[in-house]
Write a protein that holds these residues in place. Structure first.
Motif, PDB file in Angstrom:
ATOM      1  N   GLY A   1      34.996  25.510   6.191  1.00  7.63           N
ATOM      2  CA  GLY A   1      35.650  24.344   6.788  1.00  7.63           C
ATOM      3  C   GLY A   1      35.245  23.022   6.175  1.00  7.63           C
ATOM      4  N   GLY A   2      34.282  23.023   5.262  1.00  8.41           N
ATOM      5  CA  GLY A   2      33.906  21.810   4.545  1.00  8.41           C
ATOM      6  C   GLY A   2      32.914  20.906   5.246  1.00  8.41           C
ATOM      7  N   ALA A   3      32.158  21.435   6.212  1.00  9.00           N
ATOM      8  CA  ALA A   3      31.131  20.608   6.858  1.00  9.00           C
ATOM      9  C   ALA A   3      30.085  20.206   5.822  1.00  9.00           C
ATOM     10  CB  ALA A   3      30.468  21.382   7.998  1.00  9.00           C
ATOM     11  N   ASP A   4      29.570  19.001   5.949  1.00  8.89           N
ATOM     12  CA  ASP A   4      28.495  18.551   5.074  1.00  8.89           C
ATOM     13  C   ASP A   4      27.153  19.128   5.510  1.00  8.89           C
ATOM     14  OD1 ASP A   4      29.928  16.589   3.323  1.00  8.89           O
ATOM     15  OD2 ASP A   4      30.362  15.711   5.280  1.00  8.89           O
ATOM     16  N   LEU A   5      26.990  19.305   6.820  1.00  9.73           N
ATOM     17  CA  LEU A   5      25.732  19.774   7.380  1.00  9.73           C
ATOM     18  C   LEU A   5      26.009  20.734   8.522  1.00  9.73           C
ATOM     19  CD1 LEU A   5      22.599  19.610   7.807  1.00  9.73           C
ATOM     20  CD2 LEU A   5      23.035  17.599   9.244  1.00  9.73           C
ATOM     21  N   VAL A   6      25.300  21.863   8.527  1.00  9.18           N
ATOM     22  CA  VAL A   6      25.345  22.797   9.654  1.00  9.18           C
ATOM     23  C   VAL A   6      23.913  22.973  10.126  1.00  9.18           C
ATOM     24  CG1 VAL A   6      25.960  25.090  10.468  1.00  9.18           C
ATOM     25  CG2 VAL A   6      27.259  24.045   8.630  1.00  9.18           C
TER      26      VAL A   6
ATOM     27  N   GLU B   1      40.614  -2.143   3.951  1.00 12.68           N
ATOM     28  CA  GLU B   1      39.808  -1.491   2.916  1.00 12.68           C
ATOM     29  C   GLU B   1      38.443  -1.053   3.448  1.00 12.68           C
ATOM     30  OE1 GLU B   1      39.836  -4.422  -0.170  1.00 12.68           O
ATOM     31  OE2 GLU B   1      41.740  -3.697  -0.999  1.00 12.68           O
ATOM     32  N   ARG B   2      37.822  -1.901   4.281  1.00 15.31           N
ATOM     33  CA  ARG B   2      36.518  -1.548   4.857  1.00 15.31           C
ATOM     34  C   ARG B   2      36.632  -0.328   5.757  1.00 15.31           C
ATOM     35  NH1 ARG B   2      35.547  -6.978   5.048  1.00 15.31           N
ATOM     36  NH2 ARG B   2      36.374  -7.159   7.149  1.00 15.31           N
ATOM     37  N   GLU B   3      37.661  -0.298   6.613  1.00 18.72           N
ATOM     38  CA  GLU B   3      37.840   0.825   7.531  1.00 18.72           C
ATOM     39  C   GLU B   3      38.121   2.123   6.784  1.00 18.72           C
ATOM     40  OE1 GLU B   3      37.364   1.004  10.805  1.00 18.72           O
ATOM     41  OE2 GLU B   3      36.697  -1.061  10.770  1.00 18.72           O
ATOM     42  N   ILE B   4      38.939   2.050   5.739  1.00 18.75           N
ATOM     43  CA  ILE B   4      39.238   3.249   4.951  1.00 18.75           C
ATOM     44  C   ILE B   4      37.974   3.729   4.244  1.00 18.75           C
ATOM     45  CG2 ILE B   4      40.491   4.115   2.934  1.00 18.75           C
ATOM     46  CD1 ILE B   4      42.856   2.342   3.887  1.00 18.75           C
ATOM     47  N   ALA B   5      37.179   2.835   3.704  1.00 18.53           N
ATOM     48  CA  ALA B   5      35.934   3.217   3.022  1.00 18.53           C
ATOM     49  C   ALA B   5      34.953   3.859   3.989  1.00 18.53           C
ATOM     50  CB  ALA B   5      35.298   1.994   2.355  1.00 18.53           C
ATOM     51  N   VAL B   6      34.830   3.295   5.183  1.00 21.55           N
ATOM     52  CA  VAL B   6      33.916   3.861   6.177  1.00 21.55           C
ATOM     53  C   VAL B   6      34.385   5.249   6.590  1.00 21.55           C
ATOM     54  CG1 VAL B   6      33.130   3.642   8.568  1.00 21.55           C
ATOM     55  CG2 VAL B   6      33.031   1.678   7.035  1.00 21.55           C
ATOM     56  N   ALA B   7      35.688   5.407   6.828  1.00 21.37           N
ATOM     57  CA  ALA B   7      36.217   6.715   7.229  1.00 21.37           C
ATOM     58  C   ALA B   7      36.012   7.748   6.133  1.00 21.37           C
ATOM     59  CB  ALA B   7      37.691   6.599   7.580  1.00 21.37           C
ATOM     60  N   ALA B   8      36.169   7.350   4.863  1.00 20.56           N
ATOM     61  CA  ALA B   8      35.992   8.279   3.750  1.00 20.56           C
ATOM     62  C   ALA B   8      34.542   8.714   3.605  1.00 20.56           C
ATOM     63  CB  ALA B   8      36.486   7.634   2.464  1.00 20.56           C
ATOM     64  N   GLN B   9      33.594   7.873   4.027  1.00 15.83           N
ATOM     65  CA  GLN B   9      32.186   8.184   3.880  1.00 15.83           C
ATOM     66  C   GLN B   9      31.616   8.933   5.087  1.00 15.83           C
ATOM     67  OE1 GLN B   9      30.220   4.505   3.105  1.00 15.83           O
ATOM     68  NE2 GLN B   9      31.101   4.276   1.086  1.00 15.83           N
ATOM     69  N   THR B  10      32.394   9.115   6.124  1.00 18.91           N
ATOM     70  CA  THR B  10      31.890   9.793   7.302  1.00 18.91           C
ATOM     71  C   THR B  10      31.536  11.227   6.951  1.00 18.91           C
ATOM     72  OG1 THR B  10      33.229   8.439   8.776  1.00 18.91           O
ATOM     73  CG2 THR B  10      32.421  10.517   9.658  1.00 18.91           C
ATOM     74  N   ARG B  11      30.323  11.577   7.266  1.00 18.64           N
ATOM     75  CA  ARG B  11      29.871  12.934   7.005  1.00 18.64           C
ATOM     76  C   ARG B  11      30.148  13.798   8.218  1.00 18.64           C
ATOM     77  NH1 ARG B  11      24.316  11.109   4.050  1.00 18.64           N
ATOM     78  NH2 ARG B  11      25.300  10.588   2.083  1.00 18.64           N
ATOM     79  N   ARG B  12      30.498  15.055   7.951  1.00 21.66           N
ATOM     80  CA  ARG B  12      30.860  15.977   9.019  1.00 21.66           C
ATOM     81  C   ARG B  12      29.731  16.969   9.261  1.00 21.66           C
ATOM     82  NH1 ARG B  12      35.232  18.850   6.710  1.00 21.66           N
ATOM     83  NH2 ARG B  12      35.284  20.017   8.662  1.00 21.66           N
TER      84      ARG B  12
END
Length: 196
Positions: free
Chosen positions: A98-103, A33-44
């Motif tokens: 492409g859905g980047a959070d930040l460019v 659960e921790r790994e899935i939560a961290v991966a889901a919160q990764t900003r691109r």
């Protein structure tokens, strides 16, 4: 296969280890659960280097990747673009779609005839973030980076992507990224509340 906390094996998905190779049990469920939560919160993030100096661009690109990763972003790509309005705009639009959070663009924000990044960026933005623009210039001047302090760079939002222009000196990049961190993080969180 990759490894989660406490030696639990998981399935490799891209750069992330997301799901265990075993049936979940009490011993590994929390780690999963921790790994899935961290991966889901990764900003691109995506970096666009504007200019014609390949060796210097490579060093700047490496620095940008390092600074963005320190801030918790996964850098999808570092893209080189010539100093042409159409090419810069295309790179920005591709990142947004492409859905980047930040460019972050680096370079092309001065006053020479080839410095056209602000003009290209203006065409892509839905809303300007003049507070971020002012903060970048003020912190650049305070840090002794004339290029950053006199930059015409813009900051704003296109769809759900934050777009920021930085000057291309190493001092401007370092100071700019230090200033951007908490400000952009707040904007991305606000935008995330409204995503469907």
């Amino acid at each position: 296969m990759g490894e989660l906390e406490n030696g639990v094996q998981g399935v490799q998905y891209g750069d992330d280890v997301l799901a265990p190779d075993l049936e979940p049990d009490e011993g590994n469920l929390e780690a999963i659960e921790r790994e899935i939560a961290v991966a889901a919160q990764t900003r691109r993030a995506l970096v666009v280097l504007v200019g014609d100096r390949a060796a210097e661009d490579e060093r700047t690109g490496e620095l940008m990747v390092e600074l963005l990763e320190e801030d918790g972003y996964r850098v999808d790509a570092v893209v080189a673009s010539p100093s042409e309005k159409r090419q810069v705009r295309k790179a920005l639009e591709t990142a947004v779609v492409g859905g980047a959070d930040l460019v972050v663009t680096v370079g092309g924000v001065g006053v020479s005839p080839r410095d056209l990044v602000p003009e290209a960026t203006r065409k892509v933005l839905d809303r300007r973030l003049s507070g971020i623009e002012q903060a970048l210039r003020a912190s650049g001047l305070a840090a002794g980076s004339t290029e950053a302090g006199l930059s015409r760079g813009l900051a704003g939002v296109s769809g759900s992507t934050v777009v920021v222009n930085l000057a291309d000196s190493r001092a401007a990049v370092r100071d700019g990224m230090a200033t951007l961190g908490p400000l952009v993080s707040h904007v991305i969180e606000d935008l995330g509340r409204w995503r469907v």
